[in-house]
Design an enzyme around this catalytic site. Structure first.
Site, PDB file in Angstrom:
ATOM      1  N   CYS A   1      -3.021 -88.973  25.070  1.00  0.00           N
ATOM      2  CA  CYS A   1      -1.690 -89.530  24.855  1.00  0.00           C
ATOM      3  C   CYS A   1      -1.800 -90.620  23.794  1.00  0.00           C
ATOM      4  CB  CYS A   1      -1.206 -90.126  26.177  1.00  0.00           C
ATOM      5  SG  CYS A   1       0.325 -91.051  26.034  1.00  0.00           S
TER       6      CYS A   1
ATOM      7  N   CYS B   1       2.176 -87.466  18.746  1.00  0.00           N
ATOM      8  CA  CYS B   1       2.417 -87.462  20.196  1.00  0.00           C
ATOM      9  C   CYS B   1       1.941 -86.092  20.664  1.00  0.00           C
ATOM     10  CB  CYS B   1       3.906 -87.645  20.486  1.00  0.00           C
ATOM     11  SG  CYS B   1       4.369 -87.275  22.196  1.00  0.00           S
TER      12      CYS B   1
HETATM   13  N1  DGL Z   1       2.308 -87.416  25.053  1.00  0.00           N
HETATM   14  C1  DGL Z   1       2.370 -88.805  24.854  1.00  0.00           C
HETATM   15  C2  DGL Z   1       1.939 -89.261  23.500  1.00  0.00           C
HETATM   16  O1  DGL Z   1       1.059 -88.632  22.930  1.00  0.00           O
HETATM   17  C3  DGL Z   1       3.454 -89.597  25.552  1.00  0.00           C
HETATM   18  C4  DGL Z   1       4.867 -89.188  25.375  1.00  0.00           C
HETATM   19  C5  DGL Z   1       5.798 -90.031  26.243  1.00  0.00           C
HETATM   20  O2  DGL Z   1       5.673 -89.976  27.457  1.00  0.00           O
HETATM   21  O3  DGL Z   1       6.632 -90.747  25.690  1.00  0.00           O
HETATM   22  O4  DGL Z   1       2.395 -90.231  22.984  1.00  0.00           O
END
Ligand code: DGL
Length: 242
Positions: free
Chosen positions: A73, A182
Site C-alpha cells: 500500500c 496506489c
Molecule cells: N491501496 C492503497 C495504496 O496503495 C490504499 C488505498 C486507500 O485505501 O485509500 O495507496
C-alpha cells in the site's frame, strides 16, 4: 512452524503486489490482511493511519508469526514506514512507493502520478521527485479522491466518472507515462489505459517482490522447500485486534 510473510493493504489492492511476490517466492507461507473495515486509507490523517497500521503489524507479528511485513500500500508506506521501522526495529519491512524513479530512469518527459490524496501530500513522494527528477522532466501529481474506494466496491460507474474527470483535467497535454501510485489502481489498468492510450503505465509491484527476496536472502530467512499457503484475513469479518 514456518515463519510467514505478512502482506497488508486497505483491501484488494495489495493482491497485485502479493501476486508478484508469489511468482518469485512460491515456497513461502503468506498472510494477506485486507483492512476493508478501514478503507480508504488515503483519506485518513497520518496519526489515525499509523494507529490502524501498527495494530495490524502487532497482530501479524504476535499472532501470525511473521518474519517480514510487506506494506502493499503506497499510502501506508509513504505515511507510516519510517515510524514503523523505528518502533519495530526487529521486524523486516518492505514498502511500496510510487514508481517515480522508474519513470525518471526511463527518461520519460511527461509523467502523471496518480495516487491517493495522502500519498500525493506525503513528504516521501516529494522526496522521490526531488531526488530523481531531471530538469527536462515534468511530473504532475494527481490526487484521486475516492478512486481506491470505488475500486474496492467494484463501483464501475464511479470509476468511470473519476477517470473521465481526470482526462478532462489533463486536457490535451501530452502524457508519455503514468505512475500507478496506489496498488488498487493496478486492478483497473485497462480502464486507465483506455483514457490515456499513448502512455506507458508504471507500477511498483515487481520491484517490491525483488526487494522481499533480497532481504529474506540477506537474512537467511528464505523458505526454499516449504509448501505454498495463504491465510487471507478480511478485517470486516475479523473480531477486534488486540
Ligand atoms: N491501496 C492503497 C495504496 O496503495 C490504499 C488505498 C486507500 O485505501 O485509500 O495507496
Amino acid at each position: 512452524m514456518n515463519q510467514k510473510i505478512g502482506v497488508l493493504d486497505s483491501g484488494i489492492g495489495g493482491t497485485t503486489v502479493l501476486k508478484e511476490i508469489i511468482k518469485l517466492l512460491p515456497n513461502e507461507e503468506y498472510v494477506y490482511y485486507a483492512d476493508t473495515k478501514n478503507n480508504p486509507y488515503g483519506e485518513k490523517s497520518e496519526e489515525e493511519l499509523f494507529n490502524i497500521v501498527s495494530k495490524i503489524v502487532e497482530f501479524l507479528i504476535n499472532e501470525k508469526n511473521c518474519k517480514m511485513i510487506v506494506l502493499a500500500c503506497n499510502t501506508a508506506t509513504t505515511r507510516c514506514m519510517k515510524r514503523l521501522k523505528k518502533e519495530y526495529p526487529n521486524m523486516l519491512f518492505v514498502g511500496t512507493v510510487p514508481a517515480i524513479k522508474v519513470a525518471t530512469d526511463h527518461k520519460f518527459k511527461n509523467t502523471l502520478v496518480l495516487a491517493t490524496p495522502a500519498t500525493i501530500e506525503s513528504k516521501r513522494t516529494k522526496e522521490l521527485i526531488e531526488v530523481n527528477k531531471k530538469d527536462d522532466q515534468e511530473i504532475t501529481l494527481i490526487p484521486c479522491k475516492d478512486l481506491a474506494n470505488a475500486i474496492e466496491r467494484k463501483d464501475k460507474a464511479k470509476i468511470k466518472s473519476i477517470l473521465l474527470d481526470l482526462r478532462k483535467k489533463i486536457k490535451d497535454k501530452k502524457i508519455d507515462s503514468i505512475v500507478l501510485g496506489c496498488t488498487h489502481y493496478s486492478l483497473i489498468k485497462k480502464e486507465i489505459q483506455s483514457y490515456f492510450q499513448d502512455a506507458i503505465l508504471l507500477e511498483g509491484a515487481f520491484g517490491v517482490a525483488k526487494e522481499v527476496k533480497r532481504q529474506l536472502t540477506e537474512h537467511h530467512l528464505l523458505n526454499k522447500r516449504g509448501d505454498f499457503q495463504i491465510d487471507y484475513i478480511d478485517s470486516k469479518e475479523e473480531i477486534s485486534l488486540r
